[in-house]
Design a protein around this motif. Structure first.
Motif, PDB file in Angstrom:
ATOM      1  N   LYS A  38     -56.761 -32.614  68.478  1.00  0.00           N
ATOM      2  CA  LYS A  38     -57.422 -31.330  68.182  1.00  0.00           C
ATOM      3  C   LYS A  38     -57.035 -30.841  66.785  1.00  0.00           C
ATOM      4  O   LYS A  38     -57.868 -30.380  66.013  1.00  0.00           O
ATOM      5  N   PHE A  42     -59.644 -30.382  63.707  1.00  0.00           N
ATOM      6  CA  PHE A  42     -59.878 -28.992  63.291  1.00  0.00           C
ATOM      7  C   PHE A  42     -58.591 -28.389  62.729  1.00  0.00           C
ATOM      8  O   PHE A  42     -57.955 -27.550  63.379  1.00  0.00           O
ATOM      9  N   LEU A  45     -58.238 -24.476  62.634  1.00  0.00           N
ATOM     10  CA  LEU A  45     -58.488 -23.714  63.858  1.00  0.00           C
ATOM     11  C   LEU A  45     -57.204 -23.224  64.514  1.00  0.00           C
ATOM     12  O   LEU A  45     -57.172 -22.173  65.138  1.00  0.00           O
ATOM     13  N   GLU A 141     -63.931 -27.964  71.163  1.00  0.00           N
ATOM     14  CA  GLU A 141     -64.038 -27.418  69.793  1.00  0.00           C
ATOM     15  C   GLU A 141     -65.387 -27.783  69.152  1.00  0.00           C
ATOM     16  O   GLU A 141     -65.951 -26.981  68.410  1.00  0.00           O
ATOM     17  N   MET A 142     -65.881 -28.990  69.434  1.00  0.00           N
ATOM     18  CA  MET A 142     -67.172 -29.422  68.872  1.00  0.00           C
ATOM     19  C   MET A 142     -68.309 -28.551  69.422  1.00  0.00           C
ATOM     20  O   MET A 142     -69.240 -28.204  68.705  1.00  0.00           O
ATOM     21  N   VAL A 144     -67.923 -25.362  70.739  1.00  0.00           N
ATOM     22  CA  VAL A 144     -67.709 -23.979  70.282  1.00  0.00           C
ATOM     23  C   VAL A 144     -68.161 -23.810  68.829  1.00  0.00           C
ATOM     24  O   VAL A 144     -68.760 -22.799  68.461  1.00  0.00           O
ATOM     25  N   SER A 145     -67.891 -24.827  67.984  1.00  0.00           N
ATOM     26  CA  SER A 145     -68.278 -24.711  66.562  1.00  0.00           C
ATOM     27  C   SER A 145     -69.771 -24.986  66.358  1.00  0.00           C
ATOM     28  O   SER A 145     -70.263 -24.959  65.230  1.00  0.00           O
ATOM     29  N   ARG A 147     -71.470 -27.731  66.647  1.00  0.00           N
ATOM     30  CA  ARG A 147     -71.855 -29.021  66.052  1.00  0.00           C
ATOM     31  C   ARG A 147     -72.588 -29.921  67.033  1.00  0.00           C
ATOM     32  O   ARG A 147     -73.338 -30.798  66.631  1.00  0.00           O
TER      33      ARG A 147
END
Length: 304
Positions: A38, A42, A45, A141-142, A144-145, A147
């Motif tokens: 992670k 990121f 982040l 994270e992918m 949420v961002s 992408r």
């Protein structure tokens, strides 16, 4: 003097011992590996390693920290089985090349070279399973961002999406980087491990195989620490290529490396180093302890 087992029996013993060591390695270090991936993908982040672990726990619970355990288990068991089997085979090749007897004891440097060459074979098995593991670990994270679209977060959904969008070759995204990481890394890994064991054996005035549990665990951890300090930037690039390739074709190793260094600074290449160094002692200690203990047991059974 004990008789050496048949080469096929020896290969099976090395393969099985490597598999046991690989499983021990995953169970003892998976949450910290998740934090590493992670933070590599990121770097801005999370404030640090503790923040990453706590955030993941708050967002997804304990399950989030063990995300990707199934492919990690497959990756580690497959990698270490092939690695230790090839390690045994490469040691024989080195004995042959150096004109030594089949039972001759190799120096620590010769063992380091054998480990380095063996890692090329294990990379071919490791790359596809590690690709699935890294994508699963960074999926939250992918999404949420923004992408990638929200999707099912399972091993099978990741595997079928790779097959559908990228074909069988898609599983080998980041193979060059994996080999570039493994060859120097495993030279340091086996070299440091063997040197450390030799140091303990000299200090304790006993055989390398009889130094006991704590020195083996420490030697394994020390080998792992040397591996990561040398190859960490390459591993960071590999994680980035494997995770970001979900959004489309990624640039190769060198271009990604230069882009990260230029746009995010050299520090970004070392993002996630703390959980890796914390993880290396229990995880690699468990790996070598599992390998050495089970191998010794199986060799003893063979002798009997």
């Amino acid at each position: 003097m004990t008789m050496a087992p048949h080469p096929v029996v020896q290969a099976i013993i090395d393969l099985s011992a490597g598999a046991i060591g690989g499983a021990a390695c995953v169970f003892s270090g998976q949450p910290l590996d998740t934090a590493k991936v992670k933070m590599q993908t990121f770097p801005t982040l999370y404030r640090g390693f503790v923040h990453c672990v706590v955030s993941t726990y708050k967002q997804v619970g304990v399950r989030g920290l063990y995300q990707g355990t199934t492919p990690a288990l497959m990756a580690n068991v497959a990698e270490n089985s092939v690695l230790f089997m090839s390690y045994g085979f490469c040691q024989q090749v080195i004995r042959f090349a150096a004109g030594l007897h089949k039972e001759a004891v190799l120096s620590d440097m010769q063992k380091a070279c054998a480990g380095s060459v063996a890692s090329i074979f294990s990379s071919l098995v490791l790359c596809p399973t590690e690709l699935v593991k890294c994508r699963l670990q960074a999926m939250y994270e992918m999404e949420v961002s923004g992408r990638i679209a929200k999707s099912q977060n399972t091993v099978w959904s990741v595997v079928s999406s790779i097959m559908r969008n990228e074909g069988p070759l898609g599983f080998f995204q980041g193979l060059t980087t994996t080999i570039a990481r493994e060859v120097p890394g495993y030279f340091c890994f086996f070299g440091a491990y063997e040197l450390c064991r030799t140091g303990f054996a000299d200090y304790m005035k006993c055989d390398k195989d009889d130094i006991g549990v704590a020195p083996v665990v420490f030697s394994g951890g020390f080998g792992g620490a040397c591996l990561w300090l040398v190859v960490y930037p390459m591993d960071c690039v590999k994680s980035r290529i494997q995770v970001m390739s979900m959004t489309g074709k990624q640039a190769g190793f060198f271009k990604t490396f230069v882009t990260i260094a230029r746009s995010e600074g050299v520090r970004a290449l070392y993002s996630g180093l703390t959980p890796t160094m914390v993880r290396t002692f229990p995880a690699n200690g468990a790996l070598f302890l599992g390998y050495e203990a089970s191998r010794k047991l199986m060799m003893k059974q063979f002798d009997n």
